[in-house]
Scaffold this active site. Sequence first.
Site, PDB file in Angstrom:
ATOM      1  N   ASP A 179       8.769  -1.452  -0.292  1.00 17.00           N
ATOM      2  CA  ASP A 179       7.331  -1.555  -0.500  1.00 17.00           C
ATOM      3  C   ASP A 179       6.943  -2.974  -0.077  1.00 17.00           C
ATOM      4  O   ASP A 179       7.822  -3.834   0.115  1.00 17.00           O
ATOM      5  CB  ASP A 179       6.999  -1.293  -1.970  1.00 17.00           C
ATOM      6  CG  ASP A 179       5.510  -1.376  -2.236  1.00 17.00           C
ATOM      7  OD1 ASP A 179       4.717  -0.921  -1.391  1.00 17.00           O
ATOM      8  OD2 ASP A 179       5.130  -1.902  -3.299  1.00 17.00           O
ATOM      9  N   LEU A 180       5.653  -3.237   0.037  1.00 20.44           N
ATOM     10  CA  LEU A 180       5.192  -4.564   0.457  1.00 20.44           C
ATOM     11  C   LEU A 180       4.676  -5.386  -0.720  1.00 20.44           C
ATOM     12  O   LEU A 180       5.274  -6.387  -1.108  1.00 20.44           O
ATOM     13  CB  LEU A 180       4.098  -4.422   1.517  1.00 20.44           C
ATOM     14  CG  LEU A 180       3.441  -5.725   1.978  1.00 20.44           C
ATOM     15  CD1 LEU A 180       4.456  -6.612   2.714  1.00 20.44           C
ATOM     16  CD2 LEU A 180       2.245  -5.427   2.879  1.00 20.44           C
ATOM     17  N   ASP A 181       3.572  -4.942  -1.300  1.00 20.49           N
ATOM     18  CA  ASP A 181       2.921  -5.708  -2.356  1.00 20.49           C
ATOM     19  C   ASP A 181       3.781  -5.759  -3.611  1.00 20.49           C
ATOM     20  O   ASP A 181       4.155  -4.731  -4.163  1.00 20.49           O
ATOM     21  CB  ASP A 181       1.560  -5.076  -2.696  1.00 20.49           C
ATOM     22  CG  ASP A 181       0.619  -5.078  -1.499  1.00 20.49           C
ATOM     23  OD1 ASP A 181       0.705  -6.022  -0.707  1.00 20.49           O
ATOM     24  OD2 ASP A 181      -0.191  -4.142  -1.375  1.00 20.49           O
ATOM     25  N   THR A 187       0.669  -9.843  -3.069  1.00 28.65           N
ATOM     26  CA  THR A 187      -0.746  -9.730  -2.735  1.00 28.65           C
ATOM     27  C   THR A 187      -1.483  -8.931  -3.800  1.00 28.65           C
ATOM     28  O   THR A 187      -2.663  -8.616  -3.649  1.00 28.65           O
ATOM     29  CB  THR A 187      -0.937  -9.055  -1.366  1.00 28.65           C
ATOM     30  OG1 THR A 187      -0.308  -7.767  -1.387  1.00 28.65           O
ATOM     31  CG2 THR A 187      -0.326  -9.886  -0.254  1.00 28.65           C
ATOM     32  N   LYS A 212      -1.799   0.198  -8.558  1.00 28.34           N
ATOM     33  CA  LYS A 212      -0.657  -0.310  -7.805  1.00 28.34           C
ATOM     34  C   LYS A 212       0.125   0.832  -7.148  1.00 28.34           C
ATOM     35  O   LYS A 212       0.441   1.825  -7.786  1.00 28.34           O
ATOM     36  CB  LYS A 212       0.275  -1.114  -8.709  1.00 28.34           C
ATOM     37  CG  LYS A 212      -0.323  -2.439  -9.174  1.00 28.34           C
ATOM     38  CD  LYS A 212       0.669  -3.230  -9.998  1.00 28.34           C
ATOM     39  CE  LYS A 212       0.102  -4.585 -10.393  1.00 28.34           C
ATOM     40  NZ  LYS A 212       1.070  -5.383 -11.182  1.00 28.34           N
ATOM     41  N   GLY A 213       0.395   0.656  -5.872  1.00 26.06           N
ATOM     42  CA  GLY A 213       1.243   1.609  -5.157  1.00 26.06           C
ATOM     43  C   GLY A 213       0.528   2.823  -4.608  1.00 26.06           C
ATOM     44  O   GLY A 213       1.137   3.628  -3.912  1.00 26.06           O
ATOM     45  N   ARG A 242      -5.858   3.387  -0.868  1.00 33.93           N
ATOM     46  CA  ARG A 242      -7.158   2.769  -1.117  1.00 33.93           C
ATOM     47  C   ARG A 242      -8.155   3.778  -1.696  1.00 33.93           C
ATOM     48  O   ARG A 242      -8.854   3.504  -2.672  1.00 33.93           O
ATOM     49  CB  ARG A 242      -7.684   2.193   0.198  1.00 33.93           C
ATOM     50  CG  ARG A 242      -8.788   1.167   0.058  1.00 33.93           C
ATOM     51  CD  ARG A 242      -9.225   0.682   1.416  1.00 33.93           C
ATOM     52  NE  ARG A 242      -8.096   0.187   2.189  1.00 33.93           N
ATOM     53  CZ  ARG A 242      -8.088   0.084   3.518  1.00 33.93           C
ATOM     54  NH1 ARG A 242      -9.135   0.463   4.218  1.00 33.93           N
ATOM     55  NH2 ARG A 242      -7.039  -0.390   4.144  1.00 33.93           N
ATOM     56  N   SER A 251       4.798   1.148   2.790  1.00 32.47           N
ATOM     57  CA  SER A 251       3.709   0.647   1.957  1.00 32.47           C
ATOM     58  C   SER A 251       2.476   1.525   2.100  1.00 32.47           C
ATOM     59  O   SER A 251       2.238   2.116   3.145  1.00 32.47           O
ATOM     60  CB  SER A 251       3.363  -0.789   2.375  1.00 32.47           C
ATOM     61  OG  SER A 251       2.178  -1.230   1.741  1.00 32.47           O
ATOM     62  N   ALA A 252       1.677   1.575   1.040  1.00 27.93           N
ATOM     63  CA  ALA A 252       0.409   2.299   1.089  1.00 27.93           C
ATOM     64  C   ALA A 252      -0.676   1.455   1.743  1.00 27.93           C
ATOM     65  O   ALA A 252      -1.766   1.949   2.019  1.00 27.93           O
ATOM     66  CB  ALA A 252      -0.029   2.692  -0.325  1.00 27.93           C
ATOM     67  N   SER A 253      -0.369   0.192   2.014  1.00 29.29           N
ATOM     68  CA  SER A 253      -1.357  -0.726   2.568  1.00 29.29           C
ATOM     69  C   SER A 253      -1.558  -0.520   4.067  1.00 29.29           C
ATOM     70  O   SER A 253      -0.599  -0.523   4.841  1.00 29.29           O
ATOM     71  CB  SER A 253      -0.932  -2.177   2.313  1.00 29.29           C
ATOM     72  OG  SER A 253      -1.806  -3.072   2.959  1.00 29.29           O
ATOM     73  N   ARG A 254      -2.805  -0.379   4.465  1.00 30.23           N
ATOM     74  CA  ARG A 254      -3.129  -0.281   5.889  1.00 30.23           C
ATOM     75  C   ARG A 254      -3.112  -1.667   6.545  1.00 30.23           C
ATOM     76  O   ARG A 254      -3.283  -1.785   7.755  1.00 30.23           O
ATOM     77  CB  ARG A 254      -4.504   0.379   6.080  1.00 30.23           C
ATOM     78  CG  ARG A 254      -4.522   1.857   5.669  1.00 30.23           C
ATOM     79  CD  ARG A 254      -5.912   2.430   5.700  1.00 30.23           C
ATOM     80  NE  ARG A 254      -5.914   3.820   5.243  1.00 30.23           N
ATOM     81  CZ  ARG A 254      -5.933   4.883   6.044  1.00 30.23           C
ATOM     82  NH1 ARG A 254      -5.953   4.714   7.359  1.00 30.23           N
ATOM     83  NH2 ARG A 254      -5.945   6.107   5.556  1.00 30.23           N
ATOM     84  N   ASN A 255      -2.930  -2.698   5.731  1.00 29.50           N
ATOM     85  CA  ASN A 255      -2.865  -4.065   6.242  1.00 29.50           C
ATOM     86  C   ASN A 255      -1.438  -4.579   6.327  1.00 29.50           C
ATOM     87  O   ASN A 255      -1.211  -5.758   6.545  1.00 29.50           O
ATOM     88  CB  ASN A 255      -3.674  -4.997   5.330  1.00 29.50           C
ATOM     89  CG  ASN A 255      -5.143  -4.656   5.309  1.00 29.50           C
ATOM     90  OD1 ASN A 255      -5.831  -4.778   6.308  1.00 29.50           O
ATOM     91  ND2 ASN A 255      -5.627  -4.210   4.163  1.00 29.50           N
ATOM     92  N   LYS A 311       1.696   7.894  -2.407  1.00 30.58           N
ATOM     93  CA  LYS A 311       2.542   7.803  -3.587  1.00 30.58           C
ATOM     94  C   LYS A 311       1.731   8.207  -4.819  1.00 30.58           C
ATOM     95  O   LYS A 311       0.539   7.896  -4.880  1.00 30.58           O
ATOM     96  CB  LYS A 311       3.064   6.373  -3.759  1.00 30.58           C
ATOM     97  CG  LYS A 311       3.839   5.861  -2.544  1.00 30.58           C
ATOM     98  CD  LYS A 311       4.110   4.368  -2.658  1.00 30.58           C
ATOM     99  CE  LYS A 311       4.690   3.818  -1.371  1.00 30.58           C
ATOM    100  NZ  LYS A 311       4.862   2.352  -1.434  1.00 30.58           N
ATOM    101  N   GLU A 342      10.788  -0.816  -4.936  1.00 27.37           N
ATOM    102  CA  GLU A 342       9.392  -0.705  -5.359  1.00 27.37           C
ATOM    103  C   GLU A 342       9.111  -1.513  -6.619  1.00 27.37           C
ATOM    104  O   GLU A 342      10.014  -1.791  -7.403  1.00 27.37           O
ATOM    105  CB  GLU A 342       9.046   0.760  -5.648  1.00 27.37           C
ATOM    106  CG  GLU A 342       8.559   1.551  -4.453  1.00 27.37           C
ATOM    107  CD  GLU A 342       7.077   1.315  -4.173  1.00 27.37           C
ATOM    108  OE1 GLU A 342       6.436   0.542  -4.920  1.00 27.37           O
ATOM    109  OE2 GLU A 342       6.566   1.921  -3.213  1.00 27.37           O
ATOM    110  N   ASP A 343       7.838  -1.859  -6.809  1.00 31.52           N
ATOM    111  CA  ASP A 343       7.445  -2.545  -8.042  1.00 31.52           C
ATOM    112  C   ASP A 343       6.432  -1.739  -8.841  1.00 31.52           C
ATOM    113  O   ASP A 343       5.946  -2.208  -9.870  1.00 31.52           O
ATOM    114  CB  ASP A 343       6.858  -3.923  -7.729  1.00 31.52           C
ATOM    115  CG  ASP A 343       5.439  -3.840  -7.164  1.00 31.52           C
ATOM    116  OD1 ASP A 343       5.189  -2.942  -6.324  1.00 31.52           O
ATOM    117  OD2 ASP A 343       4.583  -4.658  -7.565  1.00 31.52           O
TER     118      ASP A 343
END
Length: 224
Positions: free
Chosen positions: A9-11, A17, A45-46, A49, A116-120, A147, A171-172
């Site tokens: 995962d990223l964040d 972030t 979280k996770g 958007r 990651s679920a982030s598009r960034n 997720k 994952e966090d």
Amino acid sequence: MQPQAFIFDLDGVITDTAEFHYLAWKEVGEELGIPVDRELNEQLKGVSRLESLERILSASPRPISLSDAEKEQWATRKNNHYRELIEAIRPSDILPGITELLEEIQARGLRIALGSASRNATFVLEKLGLTKAFEYIVDPGRIAFGKPHPETFLNAADVLGVPYAACIGVEDSEAGIEAINQAEMFSVGVGAPTFLHEANYLVPDTSRLQLDEILKAYTDYTAR
């Protein structure tokens, strides 16, 4: 079976972030008249958007009805706030131990992907100087189910051509651990057991992510 790949995962795992996400959603909440506190933020979280926006709308003290187009506009507004905040991210913002862990995983010949679920995610990795560490980055725009559905992790494994059981997910978030477990992969949680008690292996923070310990835990788990 021997482990062949890590899917991160990223964040909260590669960089923190999460605070920026919180501040961006808090601002959107204020504009919508919905208080977004840290307790509500834990539920965001996770997840994607749009799913995060749905959870915020569900927490509104008064019913708010938005069309799909309006929801997209609010989600975009949140993303714009978030992008402004993360402009300042630098390699020094990589969480403790992560750079060394990625290097050691590569040195062992194991594959690395980002789920990651982030598009960034790509933008953030570029700011951190970590793009080359990841062989594949899952595109959330091509994922039908976010997720805790396992599709994000299954997609990463499929593209890498690695059996699911040979993957280790890191994952966090509670939703992320559930996704890894549903994918029948070995789950590594980073954080408090309150939310991550379903993880196959758990550490309190990224500085405790030691490759040999993770691989030993994987071996012990798969030998059961």
